[in-house]
Write a protein that holds these residues in place. Structure first.
Motif, mmCIF file in Angstrom:
data_model
loop_
_atom_site.group_PDB
_atom_site.id
_atom_site.type_symbol
_atom_site.label_atom_id
_atom_site.label_comp_id
_atom_site.label_asym_id
_atom_site.label_seq_id
_atom_site.Cartn_x
_atom_site.Cartn_y
_atom_site.Cartn_z
ATOM 1 N N PHE A 63 -1.197 3.668 6.841
ATOM 2 C CA PHE A 63 -2.074 3.940 5.702
ATOM 3 C C PHE A 63 -3.456 4.350 6.191
ATOM 4 C CE2 PHE A 63 1.026 0.808 4.399
ATOM 5 C CZ PHE A 63 1.530 1.371 3.233
ATOM 6 N N ARG A 64 -4.013 5.356 5.532
ATOM 7 C CA ARG A 64 -5.400 5.759 5.768
ATOM 8 C C ARG A 64 -6.143 5.460 4.474
ATOM 9 N NH1 ARG A 64 -7.506 11.207 8.412
ATOM 10 N NH2 ARG A 64 -9.715 10.650 8.421
ATOM 11 N N LEU A 65 -7.135 4.564 4.561
ATOM 12 C CA LEU A 65 -7.872 4.176 3.370
ATOM 13 C C LEU A 65 -9.213 4.883 3.246
ATOM 14 C CD1 LEU A 65 -7.031 0.392 3.208
ATOM 15 C CD2 LEU A 65 -5.788 2.338 2.276
ATOM 16 N N SER A 66 -9.725 5.387 4.367
ATOM 17 C CA SER A 66 -10.975 6.160 4.371
ATOM 18 C C SER A 66 -10.966 7.018 5.628
ATOM 19 C CB SER A 66 -12.196 5.226 4.360
ATOM 20 O OG SER A 66 -12.338 4.589 5.612
ATOM 21 N N ALA A 67 -12.050 7.711 5.864
ATOM 22 C CA ALA A 67 -12.134 8.564 7.046
ATOM 23 C C ALA A 67 -11.983 7.775 8.344
ATOM 24 C CB ALA A 67 -13.450 9.334 7.052
ATOM 25 N N THR A 68 -12.316 6.476 8.304
ATOM 26 C CA THR A 68 -12.289 5.664 9.524
ATOM 27 C C THR A 68 -11.438 4.404 9.420
ATOM 28 O OG1 THR A 68 -14.293 4.505 8.823
ATOM 29 C CG2 THR A 68 -14.596 6.460 10.205
ATOM 30 N N GLU A 69 -10.806 4.147 8.297
ATOM 31 C CA GLU A 69 -10.032 2.910 8.118
ATOM 32 C C GLU A 69 -8.543 3.210 8.023
ATOM 33 O OE1 GLU A 69 -9.735 -1.053 5.269
ATOM 34 O OE2 GLU A 69 -11.105 0.549 4.701
ATOM 35 N N PHE A 70 -7.781 2.676 9.000
ATOM 36 C CA PHE A 70 -6.346 2.876 9.078
ATOM 37 C C PHE A 70 -5.656 1.519 9.190
ATOM 38 C CE2 PHE A 70 -8.409 6.589 10.753
ATOM 39 C CZ PHE A 70 -7.669 7.653 10.250
ATOM 40 N N HIS A 71 -4.430 1.429 8.686
ATOM 41 C CA HIS A 71 -3.645 0.200 8.779
ATOM 42 C C HIS A 71 -2.198 0.548 9.115
ATOM 43 C CE1 HIS A 71 -6.702 -2.502 7.054
ATOM 44 N NE2 HIS A 71 -7.061 -1.433 6.367
ATOM 45 N N ALA A 72 -1.528 -0.372 9.805
ATOM 46 C CA ALA A 72 -0.102 -0.240 10.105
ATOM 47 C C ALA A 72 0.576 -1.571 9.815
ATOM 48 C CB ALA A 72 0.117 0.156 11.560
ATOM 49 N N VAL A 73 1.688 -1.509 9.093
ATOM 50 C CA VAL A 73 2.473 -2.696 8.748
ATOM 51 C C VAL A 73 3.946 -2.349 8.937
ATOM 52 C CG1 VAL A 73 0.754 -3.508 7.071
ATOM 53 C CG2 VAL A 73 2.668 -2.109 6.281
ATOM 54 N N ASP A 74 4.801 -3.362 8.916
ATOM 55 C CA ASP A 74 6.237 -3.115 8.944
ATOM 56 C C ASP A 74 6.623 -2.293 7.715
ATOM 57 O OD1 ASP A 74 7.148 -4.272 11.288
ATOM 58 O OD2 ASP A 74 8.422 -5.734 10.286
ATOM 59 N N GLN A 75 7.564 -1.401 7.897
ATOM 60 C CA GLN A 75 8.086 -0.613 6.781
ATOM 61 C C GLN A 75 9.013 -1.466 5.914
ATOM 62 O OE1 GLN A 75 7.568 1.947 5.136
ATOM 63 N NE2 GLN A 75 9.236 3.407 4.998
ATOM 64 N N SER A 76 9.533 -2.554 6.475
ATOM 65 C CA SER A 76 10.480 -3.420 5.772
ATOM 66 C C SER A 76 9.771 -4.340 4.784
ATOM 67 C CB SER A 76 11.252 -4.260 6.791
ATOM 68 O OG SER A 76 12.157 -5.114 6.149
ATOM 69 N N ASP A 77 10.195 -4.301 3.542
ATOM 70 C CA ASP A 77 9.673 -5.175 2.498
ATOM 71 C C ASP A 77 10.150 -6.606 2.790
ATOM 72 O OD1 ASP A 77 9.321 -6.693 0.149
ATOM 73 O OD2 ASP A 77 9.891 -5.054 -1.158
ATOM 74 N N PRO A 78 9.232 -7.563 3.000
ATOM 75 C CA PRO A 78 9.652 -8.934 3.325
ATOM 76 C C PRO A 78 10.518 -9.591 2.250
ATOM 77 C CG PRO A 78 7.340 -8.647 3.837
ATOM 78 C CD PRO A 78 7.776 -7.421 3.076
ATOM 79 N N ALA A 79 10.379 -9.193 1.010
ATOM 80 C CA ALA A 79 11.145 -9.822 -0.071
ATOM 81 C C ALA A 79 12.582 -9.318 -0.127
ATOM 82 C CB ALA A 79 10.458 -9.573 -1.413
ATOM 83 N N THR A 80 12.814 -8.060 0.238
ATOM 84 C CA THR A 80 14.143 -7.474 0.062
ATOM 85 C C THR A 80 14.774 -6.938 1.340
ATOM 86 O OG1 THR A 80 13.292 -5.257 -0.348
ATOM 87 C CG2 THR A 80 13.492 -6.733 -2.268
ATOM 88 N N GLY A 81 13.955 -6.664 2.358
ATOM 89 C CA GLY A 81 14.455 -6.053 3.577
ATOM 90 C C GLY A 81 14.576 -4.537 3.499
ATOM 91 N N ALA A 82 14.311 -3.965 2.337
ATOM 92 C CA ALA A 82 14.375 -2.506 2.180
ATOM 93 C C ALA A 82 13.182 -1.854 2.886
ATOM 94 C CB ALA A 82 14.360 -2.145 0.697
ATOM 95 N N HIS A 83 13.403 -0.716 3.492
ATOM 96 C CA HIS A 83 12.354 -0.009 4.231
ATOM 97 C C HIS A 83 11.603 0.930 3.280
ATOM 98 C CE1 HIS A 83 14.871 -1.499 7.508
ATOM 99 N NE2 HIS A 83 13.706 -1.571 8.134
ATOM 100 N N VAL A 84 10.622 0.341 2.570
ATOM 101 C CA VAL A 84 9.940 1.069 1.492
ATOM 102 C C VAL A 84 8.428 0.898 1.466
ATOM 103 C CG1 VAL A 84 11.961 0.961 -0.036
ATOM 104 C CG2 VAL A 84 10.264 -0.881 -0.099
ATOM 105 N N MET A 85 7.857 0.147 2.379
ATOM 106 C CA MET A 85 6.438 -0.199 2.256
ATOM 107 C C MET A 85 5.501 1.001 2.306
ATOM 108 S SD MET A 85 6.516 -3.310 1.417
ATOM 109 C CE MET A 85 4.758 -3.630 1.385
ATOM 110 N N SER A 86 5.899 2.089 2.961
ATOM 111 C CA SER A 86 5.036 3.272 2.998
ATOM 112 C C SER A 86 4.881 3.891 1.610
ATOM 113 C CB SER A 86 5.567 4.317 3.979
ATOM 114 O OG SER A 86 6.828 4.796 3.564
ATOM 115 N N ARG A 87 5.744 3.530 0.687
ATOM 116 C CA ARG A 87 5.660 4.022 -0.692
ATOM 117 C C ARG A 87 5.015 2.994 -1.624
ATOM 118 N NH1 ARG A 87 5.036 7.891 1.231
ATOM 119 N NH2 ARG A 87 6.628 9.274 1.999
ATOM 120 N N GLY A 88 4.416 1.968 -1.020
ATOM 121 C CA GLY A 88 3.756 0.931 -1.805
ATOM 122 C C GLY A 88 2.476 1.435 -2.453
ATOM 123 N N ILE A 89 1.914 0.602 -3.288
ATOM 124 C CA ILE A 89 0.706 0.933 -4.032
ATOM 125 C C ILE A 89 -0.493 0.319 -3.329
ATOM 126 C CG2 ILE A 89 -0.451 0.734 -6.267
ATOM 127 C CD1 ILE A 89 2.513 0.279 -7.383
#
Length: 148
Positions: A63-89
């Motif tokens: 995720f890029r939140l601003s010109a200088t702020e980036f984040h990386a997390v597991d793609q796997s949703d902890p609640a379901t195990g589905a690989h969907v977090m990049s489509r999160g809100i």
């Protein structure tokens, strides 16, 4: 390593091959046991939009939140195990930057992975830095072994 365009990133996870096959300079090992992996050009990420990437066998959401702020997390949703977090809100809770799962809307703090809606869940997070205009993600040695 060539940068991926935003159009190449949308909706897909990209396999950069086995870690040992990455181009020279794309992996950096820190003294703390974290290996840094160059993933893409920082400019390839759109603000407030998630992208998926593969480092070895590990799927990440970037995720890029601003010109200088980036984040990386597991793609796997902890609640379901589905690989969907990049489509999160992407959002905020007070001063905390958050990501809500697109499935059940569980809300996680991007810095820590803490789940604000269910204390039993944790979303793994990864350190991120920009090196020469490219986004690099740190994978701790223990997680690196799990991904192999």
């Amino acid at each position: 390593m060539t940068a991926l365009t935003t159009s190449e990133l949308h909706g897909d996870a990209f396999d950069f091959g086995p870690l040992s096959d990455l181009a020279s300079g794309d992996i950096h090992t820190a003294p703390t046991g974290v290996q840094w992996h160059r993933v893409c050009s920082a400019d390839d990420l759109e603000q407030a939009w998630g992208e998926a990437a593969l480092i070895g066998d590990r799927q990440l959401a970037l995720f890029r939140l601003s010109a200088t702020e980036f984040h990386a997390v597991d793609q796997s949703d902890p609640a379901t195990g589905a690989h969907v977090m990049s489509r999160g809100i992407v959002g905020t809770r007070g001063v905390l930057r958050t990501i809500a799962s697109p499935l059940h809307k569980e809300v996680y703090v991007l810095d820590t992975g803490e789940c604000l809606t269910n204390p039993d869940l944790v979303l793994p997070t990864y350190p991120v830095r920009v090196e020469g205009g490219h986004l690099a993600v740190g994978i701790p040695a223990a997680r690196q072994m799990e991904a192999a």
